[in-house]
Enzyme design. Structure first.
Site, PDB file in Angstrom:
ATOM      1  CD  GLU A 180      -1.221  -2.434   2.067  1.00  0.00           C
ATOM      2  OE1 GLU A 180      -2.025  -2.896   2.978  1.00  0.00           O
ATOM      3  OE2 GLU A 180      -0.033  -2.653   2.075  1.00  0.00           O
ATOM      4  CB  CYS A 188      -0.745  -0.388   5.433  1.00  0.00           C
ATOM      5  SG  CYS A 188       0.887  -0.784   4.831  1.00  0.00           S
ATOM      6  CB  ALA A 248      14.258 -36.330 -10.873  1.00  0.00           C
ATOM      7  N   GLY A 289      17.876 -36.628   0.582  1.00  0.00           N
ATOM      8  CA  GLY A 289      17.406 -37.691  -0.190  1.00  0.00           C
ATOM      9  C   GLY A 289      15.846 -38.467   0.308  1.00  0.00           C
ATOM     10  CB  THR A 299      15.539 -36.004   4.057  1.00  0.00           C
ATOM     11  OG1 THR A 299      16.781 -36.261   4.559  1.00  0.00           O
ATOM     12  CG2 THR A 299      15.059 -34.745   4.162  1.00  0.00           C
TER      13      THR A 299
END
Length: 308
Positions: A27, A61, A131, A253, A256
């Site tokens: 703002e 704000c 992946a 990995g 985890t």
């Protein structure tokens, strides 16, 4: 970041968004961008998140909006932070400002999902990423060099680097550091490097690994910083929340990643599937979620799951 536009007679006269932490809010930046402030007493201010009403790193704000006599404010969603929650709206209404709340509310809540998760669940917004090969592995069992074995293609890796630039932190376990020696930076895109989080419970990693170089901040989690008698992912989340980290990509990995899945501490899973076959290796994590989107990136398929 919060977004704000100021409109007079259906014409946008200024825009603004949140500056880096501790600097001006959306703002403030939008009002500063107005070339003719005499227009403000007949303007409508649109903002994605409720204007603050308290003194924090910056002044309220809502006070600035009232000081410029902006008569109408349209708010996407209410701020769930207990320091604000409804107080900004109440202050504006008490001063005679017309306030409309809930316009494009779902879209605004999605946009601010990291912020809401941090305040409501007292943890970062957690994105799991990996992946996997066509036959269901995320890494080989052994390799001859200390560097990643790429399962996804180069275009997918560039997408991952863009994600790193968009999130506050990235997390891996000690074994990933030893096996891959990753730098966990945004090398392939323009953008800030995330804070690197390394789970090193035995405090055994040498400072020579790339995750400890000067390219980005690194937080090492050891037995001195988390309680080993409690669930790992929950303890990690506590530490990250204390460091005011709103979002984190968990890159592995397998142990985890599975720890976060098993403790149900995740919000998105971004999974690349390749046409590569490893024949043997480390099994992909086991996860259930709602498929949000699916698309091809070259020869890879990217699926995004949500934890509803």
């Amino acid at each position: 970041m919060v977004g704000c536009v100021i409109v007079v007679e259906d014409e946008i006269i200024a825009e603004g968004y949140t500056s880096p932490y501790g600097s001006a809010h959306a703002e403030v930046n939008a009002i500063k961008a107005v070339k003719d402030v005499s227009l403000l007493p007949k303007a409508t201010l649109y903002v994605t998140l409720e204007p603050c009403a308290h003194f924090g790193k910056t002044p309220p704000c809502s006070d600035l909006i009232l000081a410029h006599k902006i008569p109408k404010v349209v708010i996407g969603c209410v701020d769930t932070n207990e320091k604000v929650h409804g107080k900004g709206i109440a202050k504006l209404k008490a001063a005679g400002c017309e306030v409309i709340v809930g316009v494009l509310e779902d879209a605004c809540k999605t946009h601010h999902k990291r912020f809401f998760t941090y305040h409501a669940k007292k943890r970062p917004y957690i994105i799991l990423k990996w992946a996997e090969s066509n036959d269901g592995f995320i890494a080989p069992l052994s390799k001859s060099e200390t560097k990643p074995v790429w399962i996804s293609n180069s275009y997918s890796r560039q997408v991952v680097h863009q994600w790193r630039a968009e999130e506050q932190a990235i997390l891996v376990g000690a074994n990933t550091v030893v096996q891959d020696n990753p730098s966990l930076t945004t090398r392939e895109v323009e953008g800030s490097n995330p804070t690197r989080i390394v789970i090193d419970l035995k405090n055994s990693l040498e400072e020579t690994y790339q995750v400890f170089n000067s390219e980005a901040k690194t937080i090492r989690l050891t037995a001195d910083t988390i309680d080993l008698q409690k669930p790992l992912a929950s303890e990690v989340c506590k530490v990250l929340h204390s460091h005011q980290i709103n979002s984190v990509i968990v890159e592995g990995g397998q142990k985890t990643l599975q720890a976060f899945i098993d403790e149900n501490l995740w919000d998105e899973a971004r999974i690349f599937s390749s046409d590569l076959n490893l024949d043997n290796g480390i099994q992909k994590p086991h996860i259930n979620g709602t498929l949000s989107s699916e698309r091809s990136i070259g020869s890879d398929c990217l699926k995004i799951l949500l934890n509803d």
